[in-house]
Design an enzyme around this catalytic site. Structure first.
Site, PDB file in Angstrom:
ATOM      1  N   GLY A   1      10.652 -32.360  14.978  1.00  0.00           N
ATOM      2  CA  GLY A   1       9.224 -32.403  14.638  1.00  0.00           C
ATOM      3  C   GLY A   1       8.418 -31.351  15.377  1.00  0.00           C
ATOM      4  CB  CYS A   2       8.354 -30.345  18.921  1.00  0.00           C
ATOM      5  SG  CYS A   2       7.919 -31.997  19.517  1.00  0.00           S
ATOM      6  CB  THR A   3      11.406 -27.127  15.775  1.00  0.00           C
ATOM      7  OG1 THR A   3      12.059 -27.320  17.033  1.00  0.00           O
ATOM      8  CG2 THR A   3      11.828 -25.806  15.179  1.00  0.00           C
TER       9      THR A   3
END
Length: 151
Positions: free
Chosen positions: A41-43
């Site tokens: 998700g952070c990527t």
């Protein structure tokens, strides 16, 4: 906090510097908190801000990401993802506490303490203009950009 001046802060930043909010007065500013470098998700979220970075700059705004990861981890993540913006290391959680983004979350049935994905827009006078908490990644960076364009 909304509509109030954001207290100045200073954190270690990628690129070997120290980021100070007070040095960005006069500019709109997007601060997004994310749970962990190199996670799915952070990527995606970082990539969405990266892909819209030129549009944020055209709208007069700077973008900065923050998490509890180390500067070494941030430098690797930034290089891998080709982020044109800096990442701040909040290892002692001072900035997380200032913005109230540390929450208890469920991770595979276990309660864990971590960052709730959140984004804050600070206007040129240093006032918190908008906040998003419990962010869902799809479409979020575009929504933030659309708001920044209205300031």
């Amino acid at each position: 906090m909304l509509g109030k001046a954001v207290k100045d802060f200073s954190l270690p930043s990628t690129g070997g510097g120290t980021f100070r909010l007070s040095e960005h007065r006069g500019k709109k500013f997007v601060l997004y908190f994310y749970p962990k470098d190199n996670t799915p998700g952070c990527t995606v979220e970082g990539g969405d801000f990266r892909d819209r970075y030129a549009a944020f700059r055209k709208a007069g705004a700077e973008v900065v990401g923050a998490s509890r990861d180390s500067l070494k981890s941030h430098e690797g993540f930034k290089a891998k993802m080709k982020f044109p913006f800096e990442l701040l290391s909040d290892a002692d959680e001072a900035l997380c506490a200032q913005f109230g983004v540390i929450k208890m979350k469920n991770m595979y049935g276990k309660k864990v303490r971590g960052i709730e994905r959140s984004t804050f827009v600070i206007d040129g006078d240093g006032v918190l203009a908008r906040e998003w908490r419990g962010v869902k990644v799809p479409g979020h960076a575009e929504e933030v950009l659309n708001f920044v364009k209205t300031l």
